[in-house]
Scaffold this motif. Structure first.
Motif, PDB file in Angstrom:
ATOM      1  N   TRP A   1       0.861  -1.186   0.000  1.00 46.43           N
ATOM      2  CA  TRP A   1       0.000   0.000   0.000  1.00 46.43           C
ATOM      3  C   TRP A   1       0.895   1.232   0.000  1.00 46.43           C
ATOM      4  O   TRP A   1       1.358   1.673   1.048  1.00 46.43           O
ATOM      5  N   ASP A   2       1.141   1.779  -1.198  1.00 48.53           N
ATOM      6  CA  ASP A   2       1.978   2.968  -1.292  1.00 48.53           C
ATOM      7  C   ASP A   2       1.101   4.214  -1.377  1.00 48.53           C
ATOM      8  O   ASP A   2      -0.136   4.125  -1.411  1.00 48.53           O
ATOM      9  N   ILE A   3       1.725   5.375  -1.426  1.00 50.53           N
ATOM     10  CA  ILE A   3       0.977   6.632  -1.376  1.00 50.53           C
ATOM     11  C   ILE A   3       0.046   6.786  -2.570  1.00 50.53           C
ATOM     12  O   ILE A   3      -1.053   7.326  -2.453  1.00 50.53           O
ATOM     13  N   LYS A   4       0.449   6.278  -3.737  1.00 51.67           N
ATOM     14  CA  LYS A   4      -0.409   6.378  -4.927  1.00 51.67           C
ATOM     15  C   LYS A   4      -1.647   5.516  -4.770  1.00 51.67           C
ATOM     16  O   LYS A   4      -2.770   5.949  -5.098  1.00 51.67           O
ATOM     17  N   ARG A   5      -1.480   4.327  -4.258  1.00 52.55           N
ATOM     18  CA  ARG A   5      -2.629   3.436  -4.069  1.00 52.55           C
ATOM     19  C   ARG A   5      -3.591   4.014  -3.034  1.00 52.55           C
ATOM     20  O   ARG A   5      -4.807   3.959  -3.210  1.00 52.55           O
ATOM     21  N   ILE A   6      -3.043   4.588  -1.986  1.00 56.78           N
ATOM     22  CA  ILE A   6      -3.873   5.204  -0.946  1.00 56.78           C
ATOM     23  C   ILE A   6      -4.639   6.397  -1.511  1.00 56.78           C
ATOM     24  O   ILE A   6      -5.837   6.555  -1.271  1.00 56.78           O
ATOM     25  N   TYR A   7      -3.931   7.234  -2.269  1.00 60.36           N
ATOM     26  CA  TYR A   7      -4.572   8.409  -2.865  1.00 60.36           C
ATOM     27  C   TYR A   7      -5.681   7.996  -3.834  1.00 60.36           C
ATOM     28  O   TYR A   7      -6.782   8.555  -3.808  1.00 60.36           O
ATOM     29  N   ASP A   8      -5.388   7.019  -4.690  1.00 59.83           N
ATOM     30  CA  ASP A   8      -6.390   6.564  -5.662  1.00 59.83           C
ATOM     31  C   ASP A   8      -7.650   6.077  -4.968  1.00 59.83           C
ATOM     32  O   ASP A   8      -8.765   6.354  -5.421  1.00 59.83           O
ATOM     33  N   LEU A   9      -7.467   5.354  -3.872  1.00 60.00           N
ATOM     34  CA  LEU A   9      -8.617   4.819  -3.150  1.00 60.00           C
ATOM     35  C   LEU A   9      -9.381   5.926  -2.440  1.00 60.00           C
ATOM     36  O   LEU A   9     -10.609   6.005  -2.514  1.00 60.00           O
ATOM     37  N   GLU A  10      -8.654   6.806  -1.769  1.00 57.66           N
ATOM     38  CA  GLU A  10      -9.323   7.847  -0.981  1.00 57.66           C
ATOM     39  C   GLU A  10     -10.050   8.850  -1.865  1.00 57.66           C
ATOM     40  O   GLU A  10     -11.049   9.429  -1.464  1.00 57.66           O
ATOM     41  N   SER A  11      -9.565   9.056  -3.076  1.00 60.61           N
ATOM     42  CA  SER A  11     -10.181  10.051  -3.958  1.00 60.61           C
ATOM     43  C   SER A  11     -11.178   9.448  -4.938  1.00 60.61           C
ATOM     44  O   SER A  11     -11.795  10.164  -5.718  1.00 60.61           O
ATOM     45  N   SER A  12     -11.361   8.138  -4.884  1.00 58.46           N
ATOM     46  CA  SER A  12     -12.164   7.466  -5.910  1.00 58.46           C
ATOM     47  C   SER A  12     -13.654   7.608  -5.709  1.00 58.46           C
ATOM     48  O   SER A  12     -14.430   7.472  -6.638  1.00 58.46           O
ATOM     49  N   GLN A  13     -14.098   7.833  -4.439  1.00 55.49           N
ATOM     50  CA  GLN A  13     -15.517   7.868  -4.095  1.00 55.49           C
ATOM     51  C   GLN A  13     -16.210   6.546  -4.384  1.00 55.49           C
ATOM     52  O   GLN A  13     -17.423   6.474  -4.503  1.00 55.49           O
ATOM     53  N   THR A  14     -15.452   5.468  -4.530  1.00 57.78           N
ATOM     54  CA  THR A  14     -16.051   4.143  -4.674  1.00 57.78           C
ATOM     55  C   THR A  14     -15.873   3.391  -3.375  1.00 57.78           C
ATOM     56  O   THR A  14     -15.040   3.735  -2.557  1.00 57.78           O
ATOM     57  N   LYS A  15     -16.653   2.338  -3.185  1.00 59.25           N
ATOM     58  CA  LYS A  15     -16.572   1.590  -1.940  1.00 59.25           C
ATOM     59  C   LYS A  15     -15.354   0.684  -1.902  1.00 59.25           C
ATOM     60  O   LYS A  15     -14.861   0.338  -0.855  1.00 59.25           O
ATOM     61  N   SER A  16     -14.892   0.279  -3.070  1.00 58.65           N
ATOM     62  CA  SER A  16     -13.835  -0.719  -3.095  1.00 58.65           C
ATOM     63  C   SER A  16     -12.770  -0.367  -4.115  1.00 58.65           C
ATOM     64  O   SER A  16     -13.042   0.284  -5.132  1.00 58.65           O
ATOM     65  N   GLU A  17     -11.573  -0.833  -3.844  1.00 56.57           N
ATOM     66  CA  GLU A  17     -10.482  -0.672  -4.795  1.00 56.57           C
ATOM     67  C   GLU A  17     -10.763  -1.562  -6.007  1.00 56.57           C
ATOM     68  O   GLU A  17     -11.196  -2.696  -5.881  1.00 56.57           O
ATOM     69  N   ALA A  18     -10.540  -0.999  -7.182  1.00 51.92           N
ATOM     70  CA  ALA A  18     -10.855  -1.726  -8.413  1.00 51.92           C
ATOM     71  C   ALA A  18     -10.039  -3.012  -8.526  1.00 51.92           C
ATOM     72  O   ALA A  18      -8.848  -3.035  -8.244  1.00 51.92           O
ATOM     73  N   ILE A  19     -10.716  -4.076  -8.936  1.00 48.29           N
ATOM     74  CA  ILE A  19     -10.062  -5.358  -9.192  1.00 48.29           C
ATOM     75  C   ILE A  19     -10.112  -5.599 -10.692  1.00 48.29           C
ATOM     76  O   ILE A  19     -11.191  -5.703 -11.276  1.00 48.29           O
ATOM     77  N   GLU A  20      -8.958  -5.648 -11.326  1.00 48.43           N
ATOM     78  CA  GLU A  20      -8.888  -5.864 -12.770  1.00 48.43           C
ATOM     79  C   GLU A  20      -8.482  -7.312 -13.039  1.00 48.43           C
ATOM     80  O   GLU A  20      -7.409  -7.746 -12.626  1.00 48.43           O
ATOM     81  N   ILE A  21      -9.343  -8.044 -13.722  1.00 54.34           N
ATOM     82  CA  ILE A  21      -9.140  -9.483 -13.902  1.00 54.34           C
ATOM     83  C   ILE A  21      -9.022  -9.829 -15.383  1.00 54.34           C
ATOM     84  O   ILE A  21      -9.953  -9.602 -16.163  1.00 54.34           O
TER      85      ILE A  21
END
Length: 706
Positions: A184-204
C-alpha cells in the motif's frame, strides 16, 4: 492539474496533517499514519481486525513488525485455518515523495519473515519483556502457528512504488508457508481515498484464471449492460482465495461476514453431486465497471472492478469446501449474472441491483450503503449548518460529513488554487467526519466501547444495527439538533484522544482503547448522577475547556491501571481483552462500586441535568415531526384535483356552512392550482386548511382526497 500534481498536493496535505496531529497529540507520525490509513485497508477486506504491535531493533536478526491480524474461518476458534497478516510500516520523513525500490521491498519483506520465524522459537519469546509489543505479537503467532496456512505481508508506506519494481512475488524461500505481498503505497492510498467508490478496483484478465467465460448478452443500454454467464467453480474459488473479501461488495462484506462460514447444503452438493450444482444453486449476481466481450465467440475475456453483490456464501463455500474437504471443483459450474454499470449511474444502480438481488436474503434495503437516507440526511445537514465562530476561527465554518469516501477530495478536484483555499477555509480538514469515525464515536457514547475499538468494518456493523432501529422507528430524531450533538461528541472524542495520546507512560497501541473506555466511564458516572455533557454549549464554543482535559487525564490513568491489572490477572493482552463483553462487565462492576472512578468537582460544573438534554432531543424531534407532517399534508392537499376543491367549496356554500374566512382558507390551494397565486401555503396555513376541513366534515361536507 495532472495526476502527478494532484498526488503531490495530496502528499503535502497528508504530511501537514500528520505534522499538526503529532504536535497536538504528542505522538509519532509513523503511528498516526498507520491509524489514519488502517481503516481504509480494513474496509477493503484485506484484514478483519489488525492490532498494532511495534517491534524493531536496528541491525537485529529478529526482524520487525508493526501490526498483526488474522483472517479465516471462525466457526471453530481452536481448529479452523487462518491467514496470518503482518503489517510493516515504512514511513518516510520527507517533504517530497520518495520511491519505494525493489531492494527496499526485499529488506522489508525479509524483516517481516524474520520476525515470523523468530516467533516460532521459545528462546526468542522468553528473551523479551512480557509487557512488550514484540512479546505479545510473537506469542500470538507461536500459539496459532499450527493453524496458519498462509501469510499476507502488508507493506504500508508514504513512498511511491518505483516504476522499476516488478510485479509482486508471492513465494519466498525463507518461509515454509505460502506468502503473499500486499503493498500500500501513497499512490494506491490516494487513488482509493479520492475514488468515491466503496472498493479498490479489481482488474481481472480471465486468461490468467482458467480462460474466457461463456456469456450471453442479455440487455444493453448506455447505463447498464447485463450478461448471463457460466463460470467454473475452480475459477471462483481461486479468485476468492486471491482477493478475499475485496471481491464482495461492501454491504455484503460488512454485514454477512461470509468468509469461512460454509453453508452445509452447498458443501454437501460440492462433495457428492458436483454435476448438479448448477441446477441446485441460485448462482451469483455481480457488478463491474467494464468488461471485454467477444461477440463472435460469446465470451468475456476481462472484467474490471468485479464486485459480488449476491452469492457471497456460495463464493466462500466453494473455497472453504475445497480447503477443508479437498473437494474437486473442476465439475462445478456456477451461474453468474454480471451487470456492467456506467460511472454516471453506478451509485444508484449498484444499490438497486444489490437490494433486489438480496431481497430474499438477510440483507435489507437498510444495509447501509453510502446512499442510505440516514447518510444522505447527515450529509445534507453538514452542508447546510454553519458552525459558530470560536477562539481558533473568526469566520464561521462547516463540519463536513463524508457520506461517500473521497467526496472531500473530489469536491476540490476541479477547483482553482484559490477555490481550494476557500473550500478548506470553510471546511477545515480537522472538521471532516468520516463514517468509520462516526461509528466509533456513536458506539462509545452508546455504552459499547468494546465494539468501538474493533476493526473499522466490525465497528461500523454495530453502529449500523443501532441506527437502523432508530431510522425505522423514529426518523424525526435525525435532525439539526442530532447533527450538532454529534459534532459535540466528535469534539469531546478528539479532546480526550489528545489528552490520552500525550501520556508517555501509556503503551502506544492501547491509546485508542483508553480513549474509548475513558469516555464510556465518564458517561456511566454521569448516568448514575443524572448528568450529561452540555452538548449545546460545546457546539456553541466549538471546544471543551481545561476542566475536561484534567478529567480525561485522571480517568485515563485510572482505567489504564485497571486494564493492566486485569491483563496481569488473566494473562490476556489488554487489546484483545478490552474488546470482550466480559471485560466491559468487569469495568462496569468497578464503576458501580463507586470507589475507584469519580467525577472531579470542577468538571461537574460543566455538566447539565440529563433531563435538559433529553428535553432538547424530544423538542427537536417533535418540531421535525411537525414540519415533516406539514410537508406531507401539503403534498396530499396539492395532489387533490382542482375540480374536487371547487366542488367542496360549492357544496359547503349551498349547505350554508361556509363563512367568508373559511372560504378564503380553503381557496389557498385552488388559487395556486389556477395560477392566481404563486405563494405556497405556509405551515400555519396548512394547519388552518386541515382544521377547516375537519370542521366541514363535522357538518357532513367532505373533500374527496386524491
Amino acid at each position: 492539474m495532472n495526476d502527478l500534481t494532484e498526488l503531490q498536493s495530496y502528499y503535502a496535505d497528508l504530511m501537514n496533517e500528520l505534522d499538526h496531529s503529532s504536535t497536538t497529540q504528542g505522538n509519532y507520525k509513523e503511528l498516526l499514519f498507520i491509524e489514519k490509513i488502517l481503516p481504509y485497508i480494513e474496509e477493503q477486506g484485506v484484514v478483519d481486525d489488525l492490532e498494532l504491535y511495534h517491534f524493531y531493533k536496528p541491525g537485529s536478526r529478529y526482524g520487525r513488525i508493526d501490526g498483526l491480524g488474522f483472517n479465516g474461518d471462525f466457526n471453530d476458534l481452536d481448529l479452523d485455518q487462518l491467514e496470518l497478516v503482518i503489517l510493516i510500516n515504512d514511513f518516510v520523513h520527507d517533504d517530497n515523495i520518495k520511491s519505494l525500490t525493489n531492494s527496499r521491498i526485499e529488506q522489508l519483506k525479509k524483516a517481516g519473515i524474520n520476525f515470523f520465524n523468530s516467533a516460532l522459537k521459545k528462546d526468542f519469546i522468553e528473551s523479551l519483556e512480557e509487557s512488550s509489543d514484540g512479546y505479545r505479537a510473537a506469542q500470538e503467532i507461536f500459539q496459532k502457528y499450527k493453524r496458519i496456512e498462509s501469510i499476507k505481508l502488508i507493506i504500508l508506506t508514504n513512498a511511491q512504488i518505483s516504476s522499476r519494481v516488478a510485479d509482486k512475488k508471492e513465494i519466498d524461500e525463507d518461509v515454509d508457508i505460502p506468502l503473499k505481498l500486499d503493498i500500500w503505497d501513497i499512490k494506491r492510498i490516494y487513488d482509493l481515498e479520492s475514488s468515491q467508490t466503496k472498493s479498490e478496483a479489481i482488474e481481472i484478465d480471465l486468461s490468467e484464471w482458467g480462460g474466457a467465460v461463456p456469456s450471453l448478452l442479455a440487455t444493453e443500454s448506455d447505463e447498464l449492460t447485463s450478461y448471463l454467464c457460466v463460470v467454473n467453480g475452480q475459477m471462483i474459488a481461486n479468485l476468492y482465495d486471491e482477493y478475499g473479501a475485496r471481491l464482495l461488495e461492501a454491504n455484503v462484506r460488512s454485514f454477512l461476514q461470509f468468509r469461512g462460514k460454509i453453508n452445509q447444503g452447498i458443501r454437501k452438493t460440492i462433495k457428492t453431486e458436483p454435476e448438479y450444482f448448477f441446477s441446485y444453486n441460485n448462482g451469483l449476481t455481480a457488478t463491474a465497471s467494464d468488461v471485454e466481450y467477444d461477440k463472435s465467440k460469446q465470451v468475456i475475456t476481462k472484467i474490471n472492478n468485479l464486485q459480488i453483490v449476491n452469492g457471497g456464501q456460495t463464493t466462500a463455500s466453494l473455497l472453504m469446501t475445497q480447503k477443508k474437504d479437498k473437494a474437486d471443483l473442476s465439475k462445478i459450474r456456477v451461474q453468474l449474472k454480471l451487470n456492467v454499470v456506467s460511472d454516471a449511474k453506478s451509485d444508484e444502480l449498484i444499490s438497486n441491483i444489490s437490494r433486489f438481488a438480496n431481497s430474499q436474503n438477510a440483507i435489507k434495503d437498510s444495509d447501509f450503503f453510502s446512499n442510505h437516507p440516514f447518510h444522505r440526511t447527515l450529509e445534507k445537514l453538514s452542508r447546510q449548518i454553519l458552525a459558530p465562530t470560536s477562539k481558533e476561527r473568526i469566520k464561521p465554518t462547516r463540519w463536513y460529513y463524508e457520506r461517500a469516501r473521497g467526496s472531500y477530495l473530489n469536491a476540490q478536484s476541479k477547483l482553482t488554487d484559490a477555490g481550494k483555499k476557500a473550500f478548506k477555509s470553510e471546511h477545515p480538514k480537522e472538521q471532516l467526519i468520516i463514517k468509520t469515525d462516526l461509528a466509533k464515536i456513536y458506539l462509545i457514547f452508546d455504552k459499547k466501547p468494546h465494539d468501538a475499538i474493533k476493526g473499522a468494518q466490525i465497528a461500523f456493523r454495530g453502529f449500523a444495527q443501532s441506527i437502523e432501529k432508530i431510522w425505522d422507528n423514529t426518523p424525526e430524531t435525525i435532525n439539526e439538533y442530532f447533527f450538532k450533538e454529534l459534532v459535540a461528541k466528535f469534539i469531546i472524542w478528539q479532546a480526550c484522544k489528545k489528552a490520552v495520546y500525550k501520556q508517555e507512560e501509556f503503551v502506544g497501541n492501547t491509546k485508542a482503547t483508553l480513549t474509548a473506555y475513558t469516555i464510556h466511564i465518564l458517561k456511566a458516572l454521569m448516568d448514575k448522577q443524572g448528568l450529561e455533557f452540555n452538548y449545546p454549549k460545546i457546539w456553541q464554543d466549538q471546544a471543551v475547556n481545561d476542566f475536561y482535559h484534567e478529567q480525561f487525564i485522571e480517568t485515563s490513568i485510572e482505567i489504564n491501571a485497571l486494564l493492566n491489572q486485569f491483563s496481569e490477572d488473566t494473562g490476556k493482552a489488554v487489546l484483545s481483552m478490552a474488546k470482550s463483553k466480559e471485560n466491559l462487565v468487569k469495568v462496569q462492576s468497578i464503576i458501580d462500586k463507586g470507589d475507584y472512578f469519580s467525577l472531579d468537582m470542577m468538571f461537574k460544573t460543566q455538566l447539565v441535568s440529563k433531563n435538559i438534554i433529553e428535553e432538547k432531543r424530544q423538542d427537536s424531534a417533535q418540531q421535525t415531526k411537525t414540519v415533516t407532517k406539514a410537508v406531507s399534508s401539503l403534498i396530499e392537499l396539492f395532489n387533490t384535483p382542482l375540480a374536487k376543491w371547487l366542488a367542496l367549496i360549492k357544496n359547503a356554500e349551498e349547505k350554508g356552512v361556509l363563512d367568508e374566512t373559511d372560504k378564503q382558507v380553503l381557496s389557498l390551494v385552488p388559487n395556486v392550482l389556477l395560477g392566481k397565486s404563486l405563494k405556497t401555503p405556509t405551515d400555519r396555513q396548512v394547519d388552518l386548511i386541515n382544521k377547516t376541513l375537519v370542521k366541514l366534515e363535522d357538518k357532513g361536507v367532505y373533500l374527496e382526497v386524491g
